[in-house]
Design an enzyme around this catalytic site. Sequence first.
Site, PDB file in Angstrom:
ATOM      1  N   TYR A 153       1.113  -0.703  -0.266  1.00  0.00           N
ATOM      2  CA  TYR A 153      -0.127   0.173  -0.173  1.00  0.00           C
ATOM      3  C   TYR A 153       1.030   0.998  -0.478  1.00  0.00           C
ATOM      4  O   TYR A 153       2.277   1.300   0.644  1.00  0.00           O
ATOM      5  CB  TYR A 153      -0.948  -0.150   1.297  1.00  0.00           C
ATOM      6  CG  TYR A 153      -2.001   1.322   1.617  1.00  0.00           C
ATOM      7  CD1 TYR A 153      -2.762   1.212   0.860  1.00  0.00           C
ATOM      8  CD2 TYR A 153      -1.678   2.246   2.232  1.00  0.00           C
ATOM      9  CE1 TYR A 153      -2.924   2.035   0.413  1.00  0.00           C
ATOM     10  CE2 TYR A 153      -2.561   3.403   2.135  1.00  0.00           C
ATOM     11  CZ  TYR A 153      -3.679   3.174   1.228  1.00  0.00           C
ATOM     12  OH  TYR A 153      -3.927   4.809   1.350  1.00  0.00           O
ATOM     13  N   ASP A 248       9.419   3.697  -0.387  1.00  0.00           N
ATOM     14  CA  ASP A 248       8.098   4.310   0.451  1.00  0.00           C
ATOM     15  C   ASP A 248       8.528   3.876   1.542  1.00  0.00           C
ATOM     16  O   ASP A 248       8.441   2.940   2.522  1.00  0.00           O
ATOM     17  CB  ASP A 248       7.014   4.104  -0.160  1.00  0.00           C
ATOM     18  CG  ASP A 248       5.893   4.326   0.554  1.00  0.00           C
ATOM     19  OD1 ASP A 248       6.113   4.951   1.265  1.00  0.00           O
ATOM     20  OD2 ASP A 248       4.815   4.300   0.663  1.00  0.00           O
ATOM     21  N   LYS A 276       4.093  10.581   7.957  1.00  0.00           N
ATOM     22  CA  LYS A 276       3.358  10.324   9.348  1.00  0.00           C
ATOM     23  C   LYS A 276       4.573  10.421  10.268  1.00  0.00           C
ATOM     24  O   LYS A 276       5.233  11.739  10.378  1.00  0.00           O
ATOM     25  CB  LYS A 276       4.138   9.052   9.456  1.00  0.00           C
ATOM     26  CG  LYS A 276       3.120   8.069   7.893  1.00  0.00           C
ATOM     27  CD  LYS A 276       2.537   6.408   9.277  1.00  0.00           C
ATOM     28  CE  LYS A 276       1.684   6.029   7.770  1.00  0.00           C
ATOM     29  NZ  LYS A 276       0.367   5.540   8.101  1.00  0.00           N
TER      30      LYS A 276
HETATM   31  N1  PMP Z   1       2.606   4.303   2.058  1.00  0.00           N
HETATM   32  C1  PMP Z   1       2.780   3.608   2.796  1.00  0.00           C
HETATM   33  C2  PMP Z   1       3.565   3.232   3.268  1.00  0.00           C
HETATM   34  C3  PMP Z   1       1.789   3.889   3.894  1.00  0.00           C
HETATM   35  O1  PMP Z   1       1.685   2.940   4.680  1.00  0.00           O
HETATM   36  C4  PMP Z   1       1.068   4.762   3.723  1.00  0.00           C
HETATM   37  C5  PMP Z   1      -0.121   5.171   4.565  1.00  0.00           C
HETATM   38  N2  PMP Z   1      -0.802   4.600   5.455  1.00  0.00           N
HETATM   39  C6  PMP Z   1       1.122   6.078   2.449  1.00  0.00           C
HETATM   40  C7  PMP Z   1       1.865   5.488   1.931  1.00  0.00           C
HETATM   41  C8  PMP Z   1      -0.471   6.471   3.038  1.00  0.00           C
HETATM   42  O2  PMP Z   1      -0.227   8.055   3.415  1.00  0.00           O
HETATM   43  P1  PMP Z   1      -1.667   8.992   3.323  1.00  0.00           P
HETATM   44  O3  PMP Z   1      -2.429   7.930   4.154  1.00  0.00           O
HETATM   45  O4  PMP Z   1      -0.466   9.799   4.666  1.00  0.00           O
HETATM   46  O5  PMP Z   1      -1.709   9.507   2.445  1.00  0.00           O
END
Ligand code: PMP
Length: 438
Positions: A153, A248, A276
């Site tokens: 994700y 990511d 985060k």
């Molecule tokens: N990349 C990763 C690895 C994530 O865990 C998340 C959200 N859990 C995202 C992207 C998306 O981030 P956001 O919810 O701040 O849009």
Amino acid sequence: MYPDLQKELATFERRTPKSAEAHKKNLKRIPLGVASNYRAYDPWPIFVKEASGSKFRDLDGNEYIDHNLTFGALMAGHCHPAVMKAVEKRLSTGTMFGMPHDMEWELAEEICNRFPVEMCRFGNSGTEATMHAIRLARAVTRRDYIIKFDGGYHGHSDGLLAKAGSGIATQGIPGTPGVPEAFAALTITIPFNDLNALREVLAARGHEIACLIGEPVPANMGVVLPEPGYWEEVRRLLDAHGSLLLFDEVITGFRLGWQGGQGWSGVTPDLCTLGKIIGGGLPAAAYGGRAEFMRRIAPEGPVYQAGTLSGNPLAVAAGLATLRELQRTLPYSSLASLTDELAEGLRQAASDAGVPVTVNHVASILTVFFTEGPVTDFHSAARSDTQRFAAFFHACLRHGVMLAPSQFEATFVSTAHTEAEIAQTIAGAHLAFQEVAS
Ligand code: PMP
């Protein structure tokens, strides 16, 4: 439905009438009654009244040890005094300017000194960061296709909501209505930890692949560890085909250590994303990489990126205070020992109850998979008994412990958690395992 789950949900309903009422109100105006799909679970989500340190309290006065921590954003726990002070101080100078401010540089400098990135750009969410980074990878390589892992994700932009079709390495199909087939088709999905699948895709169409996007330690299929040498070989294969590697690090950044998954794996990507933790609980994210690539972003280069609220001073202040606090307290080894203790305690508790689980963990993240395992990719994670997981999750709530709300999410430990709270979490989980053992 799993019989224990039915009983559990009935108990939950009795314990959370105010959350039920609030959810009912929300449902009238807000689809699913939540601002993000991940917050919805049966029969309704807990509505939070207040939080502090490692704990939060719901509208009904129930208290929980929080191991979800805003899906990993709150590395220093809720309302950390240094973070609160920084935000309050910044707040008195304005909430947003639509113009640059002097703290952006401080956060960028902090990130670039820690991570192997020469430049970075801020956005508000991980979704934005991955979307921008992929756009940049496509612009740099002049190629359209990307590779992602099954079950990985990376936020909710269209192309990243592609899911696997049939076959080992396939063009993605829309993961939700509203994603055009043509967009999903630009995403090729492969199983994690499977070098042959990557070799197959690259042999067939390496010249069309802009980048591979992956978490250095996937945490969104539950926590799954790479096989030794996996990332080195991925890096080598991508290099051989002129495709970029995009880590990511929205979860792993400043979580697996100072240098995130890059320090942990020893592999340097071409581009990376952060989120985060760098917002300290407020909306901030970033993408970065080699200056040579980052200079292609407008207005210096031709690649478009914008955002009214990007680099928001309150979020930057919270992120900076969090990173400085991490620097001041150097918590990574103590966090790792606490998490080792938690993982071992959970394994033992499951084994005492005769419940087959696999606990994958690293640094301060872990997942209890309700399967004998091993869990090495999404396909093995998907063998988990998700009904039993849901019963366990709710039983833990009843014992005052909030774990990851989905089988395919990570459970977190923050610097606010004490040994005593970890012991409390294990004790709660011990009872919960016994209760779902039948
Ligand atoms: N990349 C990763 C690895 C994530 O865990 C998340 C959200 N859990 C995202 C992207 C998306 O981030 P956001 O919810 O701040 O849009």
